[in-house]
Design an enzyme around this catalytic site. Structure first.
Site, PDB file in Angstrom:
ATOM      1  N   PRO A  64      32.461 -60.048  21.895  1.00  7.23           N
ATOM      2  CA  PRO A  64      31.667 -60.577  23.050  1.00  7.23           C
ATOM      3  C   PRO A  64      30.426 -61.381  22.277  1.00  7.23           C
ATOM      4  CG  PRO A  64      32.016 -58.332  23.438  1.00  7.23           C
ATOM      5  CD  PRO A  64      32.983 -58.749  22.096  1.00  7.23           C
ATOM      6  N   GLU A  65      29.966 -62.585  22.920  1.00  7.50           N
ATOM      7  CA  GLU A  65      29.047 -63.282  22.349  1.00  7.50           C
ATOM      8  C   GLU A  65      27.854 -63.097  23.147  1.00  7.50           C
ATOM      9  OE1 GLU A  65      29.585 -67.371  21.011  1.00  7.50           O
ATOM     10  OE2 GLU A  65      31.833 -67.345  21.384  1.00  7.50           O
ATOM     11  N   LYS A 112      23.502 -60.404  19.299  1.00  7.49           N
ATOM     12  CA  LYS A 112      24.549 -59.673  19.849  1.00  7.49           C
ATOM     13  C   LYS A 112      24.310 -57.922  19.810  1.00  7.49           C
ATOM     14  CE  LYS A 112      27.970 -63.092  18.652  1.00  7.49           C
ATOM     15  NZ  LYS A 112      28.953 -63.480  17.658  1.00  7.49           N
ATOM     16  N   ARG A 169      38.975 -70.958  11.620  1.00  6.95           N
ATOM     17  CA  ARG A 169      38.803 -70.720  13.159  1.00  6.95           C
ATOM     18  C   ARG A 169      39.346 -72.138  13.757  1.00  6.95           C
ATOM     19  NH1 ARG A 169      33.227 -68.082  14.387  1.00  6.95           N
ATOM     20  NH2 ARG A 169      33.745 -67.375  12.338  1.00  6.95           N
TER      21      ARG A 169
END
Length: 327
Positions: A2-3, A61, A310
């Protein structure tokens, strides 16, 4: 993982449901989920039971709940000086769910907290659910108690209701995030100019600016019309402000939609997923026409490129690669 907007959605939900309530019971169903508590599972239960949740705070976060010690009178939570906090690390699949005790255990339930009775603020004739459940399929997340330290700048440790100028020891190393009222754009610009790296790599550095992950970095750079390899030492103050304002804009839109849920495991405290993924302009849009270029009658296309093990997404036309690119 989750960001920031996902973490903020969870924070807002927890703030509404748990602030002011006493932790009356603690049940650990999987000791791995409290492995970060240095004194072990039994101490986690003993240290947490009887504490009162004063607030729910977020920096980047990181989520934490400042606690009042058992027996402490707290007439004004804003003036009380908490000494420890319950940290919640969501990891790759962590969920913090508010449930009624009559409901069956969730699959992958790892920790269950029983909270004191409290009226529903929307309907005082009804009581709020009494269980806070930490559910985590992959067990990369967890909960632990952490001492609170004074902030370096005297400002609140993060985004919360009562503005305590403290931060958990395990979150003190990360920078403030773009949605934090104490976030300093000019200070970030000065540090960017000294970095001599690419702008996206810098945005992902949690020691420089926290809470920005791959999705929102790509979306913000698209908004700002900057290539991800633009050297930070060449950024003007206006360009830095433009990209950081783009981060704030993109994250605010994501918050309005409830977050970006590519992973079905991510849900808010009510078990609902966000929908911002439906309105992304760059991330994951390989081969599609750039929305901005299309609106301007140009032929830009979103391309996918390898970056830091990525993917990175940009427009082939309005985010052109600089000659002095830094990766």
């Amino acid at each position: 993982m989750p960001e920031l907007p996902e973490a903020e959605v969870v924070r807002r939900g927890l703030e509404r449901w748990v602030t002011g309530r006493v932790v009356e019971g603690v049940e650990i169903l999987d000791p791995r989920s409290v492995r970060r508590h240095v004194d072990g599972p039994q101490a986690f239960v003993e240290d947490l039971t009887g504490t009162r949740v004063l607030d729910v705070v977020r920096r980047g976060k990181f989520l934490w709940m400042p606690l009042a010690a058992p027996g402490d009178a707290v007439d004004d939570p804003s003036s009380y000086r908490p000494r420890q906090a319950l940290m919640a690390h969501l990891g790759m699949s962590g969920q913090m769910l508010i449930k009624d005790s009559s409901l069956p255990p969730d699959r992958h339930l790892r920790i269950r907290l029983t909270l004191s009775d409290a009226p529903d603020p929307d309907d005082p004739s009804q009581l709020l659910p009494t269980e806070l459940r930490f559910v985590d399929q992959r067990i990369f997340g967890g909960m632990f108690l952490d001492p609170l330290l004074p902030t370096d700048d005297g400002a609140p440790g993060g985004l919360g209701r009562h503005g305590h100028a403290v931060v958990p020891e395990h979150a003190a190393h990360i920078a403030r995030d773009p949605l934090d009222p104490a976030f300093d754009v000019d200070a970030v610009h000065d540090r960017l100019r000294r970095r001599k790296t690419g702008i996206k790599r810098a945005l992902l550095d949690q020691g420089l600016v926290s809470g920005i992950g791959n999705i929102y970095a790509d979306e913000a750079l698209w908004e700002a019309r900057l290539h991800y390899a633009r050297p930070t030492e060449t950024l003007t103050r206006a360009e830095t402000r433009r990209v950081l304002e783009a981060v704030q804009t993109v994250m605010t839109r994501a918050l309005d939609a409830g977050g970006t849920s590519f992973d079905s495991l991510y849900v808010n405290v009510n078990g609902e997923s966000g929908y911002f993924a439906l309105s992304l302009n760059a991330y994951g849009q390989t081969g599609r026409a750039c929305p901005r270029c299309a609106a301007e009658g140009r032929d830009g296309v979103i391309v996918r490129e390898q970056f830091m093990n990525r993917s990175s997404f940009r427009c082939s036309r309005c985010q052109r690669k600089p000659r002095n690119a830094r990766y």
